[in-house]
Design a protein around this motif. Structure first.
Motif, PDB file in Angstrom:
ATOM      1  N   ILE A  29     -36.154  -5.323  16.492  1.00  0.00           N
ATOM      2  CA  ILE A  29     -36.703  -4.076  15.954  1.00  0.00           C
ATOM      3  C   ILE A  29     -35.725  -3.482  14.951  1.00  0.00           C
ATOM      4  CG2 ILE A  29     -37.649  -1.805  16.500  1.00  0.00           C
ATOM      5  CD1 ILE A  29     -39.202  -4.088  17.775  1.00  0.00           C
ATOM      6  N   PRO A  30     -36.034  -3.533  13.654  1.00  0.00           N
ATOM      7  CA  PRO A  30     -35.139  -2.941  12.652  1.00  0.00           C
ATOM      8  C   PRO A  30     -35.054  -1.415  12.811  1.00  0.00           C
ATOM      9  CG  PRO A  30     -36.758  -4.403  11.638  1.00  0.00           C
ATOM     10  CD  PRO A  30     -37.207  -4.149  13.031  1.00  0.00           C
ATOM     11  N   LYS A  31     -34.023  -0.847  12.293  1.00  0.00           N
ATOM     12  CA  LYS A  31     -33.849   0.598  12.328  1.00  0.00           C
ATOM     13  C   LYS A  31     -34.925   1.282  11.493  1.00  0.00           C
ATOM     14  CE  LYS A  31     -30.356   4.160  11.425  1.00  0.00           C
ATOM     15  NZ  LYS A  31     -28.977   4.407  10.896  1.00  0.00           N
ATOM     16  N   ALA A  32     -35.468   2.389  11.995  1.00  0.00           N
ATOM     17  CA  ALA A  32     -36.487   3.130  11.250  1.00  0.00           C
ATOM     18  C   ALA A  32     -35.929   3.558   9.898  1.00  0.00           C
ATOM     19  CB  ALA A  32     -36.943   4.344  12.054  1.00  0.00           C
ATOM     20  N   GLY A  33     -36.739   3.392   8.859  1.00  0.00           N
ATOM     21  CA  GLY A  33     -36.334   3.794   7.523  1.00  0.00           C
ATOM     22  C   GLY A  33     -35.454   2.809   6.794  1.00  0.00           C
ATOM     23  N   SER A  34     -35.160   1.665   7.400  1.00  0.00           N
ATOM     24  CA  SER A  34     -34.224   0.716   6.795  1.00  0.00           C
ATOM     25  C   SER A  34     -34.872  -0.246   5.799  1.00  0.00           C
ATOM     26  CB  SER A  34     -33.518  -0.088   7.890  1.00  0.00           C
ATOM     27  OG  SER A  34     -34.452  -0.881   8.623  1.00  0.00           O
ATOM     28  N   VAL A  35     -36.191  -0.393   5.857  1.00  0.00           N
ATOM     29  CA  VAL A  35     -36.873  -1.336   4.957  1.00  0.00           C
ATOM     30  C   VAL A  35     -37.265  -0.607   3.671  1.00  0.00           C
ATOM     31  CG1 VAL A  35     -38.825  -2.904   4.682  1.00  0.00           C
ATOM     32  CG2 VAL A  35     -37.731  -2.655   6.913  1.00  0.00           C
ATOM     33  N   PRO A  36     -36.875  -1.107   2.508  1.00  0.00           N
ATOM     34  CA  PRO A  36     -37.182  -0.427   1.244  1.00  0.00           C
ATOM     35  C   PRO A  36     -38.661  -0.450   0.906  1.00  0.00           C
ATOM     36  CG  PRO A  36     -36.235  -2.578   0.823  1.00  0.00           C
ATOM     37  CD  PRO A  36     -36.110  -2.347   2.301  1.00  0.00           C
ATOM     38  N   ILE A  47     -39.734 -10.027  -2.793  1.00  0.00           N
ATOM     39  CA  ILE A  47     -39.750  -9.286  -1.525  1.00  0.00           C
ATOM     40  C   ILE A  47     -40.100 -10.197  -0.345  1.00  0.00           C
ATOM     41  CG2 ILE A  47     -40.277  -7.053  -2.594  1.00  0.00           C
ATOM     42  CD1 ILE A  47     -43.223  -7.478  -1.684  1.00  0.00           C
ATOM     43  N   ARG A  48     -39.738 -11.463  -0.463  1.00  0.00           N
ATOM     44  CA  ARG A  48     -40.060 -12.422   0.590  1.00  0.00           C
ATOM     45  C   ARG A  48     -39.463 -12.022   1.939  1.00  0.00           C
ATOM     46  NH1 ARG A  48     -41.787 -17.563  -0.919  1.00  0.00           N
ATOM     47  NH2 ARG A  48     -40.688 -18.476   0.859  1.00  0.00           N
ATOM     48  N   ASP A  49     -38.314 -11.357   1.925  1.00  0.00           N
ATOM     49  CA  ASP A  49     -37.662 -10.987   3.176  1.00  0.00           C
ATOM     50  C   ASP A  49     -38.466  -9.974   3.980  1.00  0.00           C
ATOM     51  OD1 ASP A  49     -37.104  -9.174   1.052  1.00  0.00           O
ATOM     52  OD2 ASP A  49     -35.485  -8.283   2.225  1.00  0.00           O
ATOM     53  N   MET A  50     -39.408  -9.260   3.321  1.00  0.00           N
ATOM     54  CA  MET A  50     -40.201  -8.251   4.026  1.00  0.00           C
ATOM     55  C   MET A  50     -41.184  -8.894   5.007  1.00  0.00           C
ATOM     56  SD  MET A  50     -40.829  -5.346   1.082  1.00  0.00           S
ATOM     57  CE  MET A  50     -41.305  -4.099   2.265  1.00  0.00           C
ATOM     58  N   ALA A  51     -41.407 -10.186   4.874  1.00  0.00           N
ATOM     59  CA  ALA A  51     -42.288 -10.894   5.806  1.00  0.00           C
ATOM     60  C   ALA A  51     -41.601 -11.160   7.136  1.00  0.00           C
ATOM     61  CB  ALA A  51     -42.758 -12.211   5.197  1.00  0.00           C
ATOM     62  N   PHE A  52     -40.312 -10.810   7.223  1.00  0.00           N
ATOM     63  CA  PHE A  52     -39.557 -11.095   8.440  1.00  0.00           C
ATOM     64  C   PHE A  52     -38.945  -9.834   9.062  1.00  0.00           C
ATOM     65  CE2 PHE A  52     -39.485 -14.782   5.660  1.00  0.00           C
ATOM     66  CZ  PHE A  52     -39.982 -15.768   6.514  1.00  0.00           C
ATOM     67  N   SER A  53     -39.198  -8.693   8.474  1.00  0.00           N
ATOM     68  CA  SER A  53     -38.690  -7.430   9.013  1.00  0.00           C
ATOM     69  C   SER A  53     -39.860  -6.616   9.551  1.00  0.00           C
ATOM     70  CB  SER A  53     -37.933  -6.658   7.925  1.00  0.00           C
ATOM     71  OG  SER A  53     -37.269  -5.546   8.472  1.00  0.00           O
ATOM     72  N   ILE A  54     -39.663  -5.361   9.884  1.00  0.00           N
ATOM     73  CA  ILE A  54     -40.754  -4.479  10.328  1.00  0.00           C
ATOM     74  C   ILE A  54     -40.547  -3.102   9.695  1.00  0.00           C
ATOM     75  CG2 ILE A  54     -41.914  -3.351  12.275  1.00  0.00           C
ATOM     76  CD1 ILE A  54     -41.064  -5.608  14.063  1.00  0.00           C
ATOM     77  N   ILE A  55     -41.531  -2.647   8.948  1.00  0.00           N
ATOM     78  CA  ILE A  55     -41.459  -1.325   8.331  1.00  0.00           C
ATOM     79  C   ILE A  55     -41.728  -0.262   9.394  1.00  0.00           C
ATOM     80  CG2 ILE A  55     -42.518   0.218   6.623  1.00  0.00           C
ATOM     81  CD1 ILE A  55     -43.256  -2.402   5.062  1.00  0.00           C
ATOM     82  N   ARG A  56     -40.784   0.651   9.549  1.00  0.00           N
ATOM     83  CA  ARG A  56     -40.913   1.740  10.526  1.00  0.00           C
ATOM     84  C   ARG A  56     -40.569   3.057   9.850  1.00  0.00           C
ATOM     85  NH1 ARG A  56     -36.979   1.246  14.707  1.00  0.00           N
ATOM     86  NH2 ARG A  56     -38.290   2.659  15.910  1.00  0.00           N
ATOM     87  N   VAL A  57     -41.257   4.120  10.265  1.00  0.00           N
ATOM     88  CA  VAL A  57     -40.996   5.458   9.746  1.00  0.00           C
ATOM     89  C   VAL A  57     -40.444   6.364  10.844  1.00  0.00           C
ATOM     90  CG1 VAL A  57     -42.048   7.550   8.778  1.00  0.00           C
ATOM     91  CG2 VAL A  57     -42.704   5.298   7.899  1.00  0.00           C
ATOM     92  N   LEU A  58     -41.060   6.351  12.018  1.00  0.00           N
ATOM     93  CA  LEU A  58     -40.635   7.210  13.115  1.00  0.00           C
ATOM     94  C   LEU A  58     -39.464   6.585  13.870  1.00  0.00           C
ATOM     95  CD1 LEU A  58     -44.091   8.342  14.575  1.00  0.00           C
ATOM     96  CD2 LEU A  58     -42.536   9.660  13.118  1.00  0.00           C
ATOM     97  N   ASN A  59     -38.382   7.344  14.001  1.00  0.00           N
ATOM     98  CA  ASN A  59     -37.248   6.831  14.773  1.00  0.00           C
ATOM     99  C   ASN A  59     -37.400   7.189  16.249  1.00  0.00           C
ATOM    100  OD1 ASN A  59     -36.435   9.525  15.046  1.00  0.00           O
ATOM    101  ND2 ASN A  59     -34.851   9.368  13.465  1.00  0.00           N
ATOM    102  N   ARG A  60     -36.391   6.867  17.035  1.00  0.00           N
ATOM    103  CA  ARG A  60     -36.488   7.039  18.488  1.00  0.00           C
ATOM    104  C   ARG A  60     -36.576   8.502  18.911  1.00  0.00           C
ATOM    105  NH1 ARG A  60     -38.269   2.202  20.135  1.00  0.00           N
ATOM    106  NH2 ARG A  60     -36.902   0.498  19.448  1.00  0.00           N
ATOM    107  N   THR A  61     -36.132   9.415  18.051  1.00  0.00           N
ATOM    108  CA  THR A  61     -36.178  10.839  18.410  1.00  0.00           C
ATOM    109  C   THR A  61     -37.380  11.563  17.810  1.00  0.00           C
ATOM    110  OG1 THR A  61     -34.756  11.455  16.532  1.00  0.00           O
ATOM    111  CG2 THR A  61     -33.675  10.918  18.629  1.00  0.00           C
TER     112      THR A  61
END
Length: 413
Positions: A29-36, A47-61
């Protein structure tokens, strides 16, 4: 590398079997907000690497962070929360109705509510979804009447589809919801064809294709990607990876070797993975892909990473193939609770308001349910006429069916 000798046949195995302790330690699970957030007209090769990450906006808090945040107003987020809660309440009532024998079949969306509810907000009137059986949130988020949905589930005398579809296989052209097909993966090629036709006509409408992780193993999936990439069809290609097909984990569909989004790379498509339990992230990624399609950039493949919280359907028992309460351990959490936490963090919501909305929606669903049952259910009330099977099939009914219809009417007389 093993010594040459007897060949070994590989059978994919899930991390945990029934009776074991849920374990998602292998889910990165990548850190929220870390994917450009790339430009809309980005070259997919960059942007081939984006197929292997996860776009997240909401963090744990519960904070919205990163370049994909800030696209929805507080009012829109509250509306989104209401849609997801409505879908979950609707599911619970209809699951109960099936257990009471009022309908033959039902499928819940538990844990996947953000996938369709957030997606619908990013589309425009006239856009067409080609859904599977677990995207009823597209209808609820577009204001489709719950009573009409219940009538279809009951196949009663007010069923707009006249009992010709399996329960929960809705259809509404006005709400951009193409008739659901019981044959998996067919909607992918249908969506691409519809999008190509829209482009040929010089229209402004785009299409959205939906498929589950298991059905990506079907040939229709790959055929759709060939045509979508070749003709730059204005279509958003969704893969809902809820980790399970009917009773087999995603490894059997190829998810053990790589991500499902990565399949788009071979076709030259921009391929993104998004946290499917993050309402804000799903909306943001959908908006990006929809704008790209609408401005001539062609298709985008989106893998929505989520988890099926309930059984596949009312005819399924997940205890036979996965660990008990595993959904509660899913690291991306519950979409409703996460959006609720975010709104409370912003000072726009409270536990008391949440409880009040829950009670309000429960009353609304019960009221709709009572109205729908007046038109009949599978086990009681008015029944559809069997003559409906002869209508709306042929422009000119062949003689053998005319004779069969006449015989049927004679037997009832």
């Amino acid at each position: 590398m093993a010594d040459a000798g007897m060949l070994r046949f590989h059978v994919p195995e899930p991390e945990v079997r029934p009776g074991g302790t849920p374990d998602f330690s292998n889910v990165t699970i990548p850190k929220a907000g870390s994917v450009p957030r790339p430009e809309i007209d980005v070259d997919p090769r960059t942007i081939r690497d984006m197929a292997f990450s996860i776009i997240r906006v909401l963090n744990r808090t519960g904070e919205a962070v990163g370049p994909w945040a800030g696209l929805l107003s507080d009012e829109e987020l509250l509306e989104g929360l209401r849609h997801m809660m409505t879908l979950r309440t609707f599911d619970a009532r209809m699951q109960m109705a099936q257990r009471q024998g009022k309908t033959s079949f039902y499928m819940q969306h538990l844990g996947e509510e953000a996938v369709s509810c957030a997606f619908r907000k990013a589309l425009s009137p006239g856009d067409m979804n080609f859904p599977t059986y677990r995207q009823a949130g597209l209808l609820i988020a577009d204001g489709y009447p719950m009573v009409t949905m219940m009538n279809q589930i009951y196949s009663n005398e007010a069923d707009p589809l006249k009992g010709r579809q399996l329960p929960i296989m809705y259809s509404s052209k006005e709400h951009g919801f193409f008739s659901i097909s019981g044959n998996l993966a067919t909607q992918y090629i249908q969506a691409v064809g519809w999008a190509m036709a829209s482009a040929i006509k010089g229209d402004t409408r785009i299409a959205a294709a939906w498929i589950g992780d298991g059905a990506t193993a079907e040939s229709d999936f790959h055929a759709a990607l060939v045509f979508a990439s070749t003709y730059k069809a204005p279509v958003v290609l969704n893969i809902v990876n809820n980790q399970w097909a009917i009773s087999s984990f995603m490894g059997f569909a190829g998810g053990e070797a790589t991500t499902f989004a990565a399949r788009g790379l071979a076709y030259g498509l921009p391929a993104l993975r998004v946290d499917g339990n993050d309402f804000l992230a799903v909306y943001a990624v959908t908006q990006w892909a929809a704008e790209r399609a609408r401005t001539g950039g062609g298709p985008t493949l989106i893998e929505l990473v989520t988890y099926r919280g309930a059984a596949h359907s009312t005819s399924d028992d997940p205890a036979r193939y996965r660990a008990k309460d595993d959904a509660e351990h899913w690291p991306l959490g519950d979409p409703i609770q996460r959006l609720k936490q975010h709104l409370i963090k912003m000072g726009e919501w409270s536990d008391a308001q949440h409880q009040a909305m829950s009670a309000e929606l429960e009353a609304l669903v019960v009221s709709s349910w009572k109205e729908a049952t007046t038109f009949g259910t599978m086990s009681e009330g008015p029944k559809l006429s069997s003559d409906l099977m002869f209508e709306d099939v042929f422009k000119d009914m062949p003689q053998n069916l005319q004779r069969q219809q006449a015989l049927s009417a004679k037997e009832r007389a």
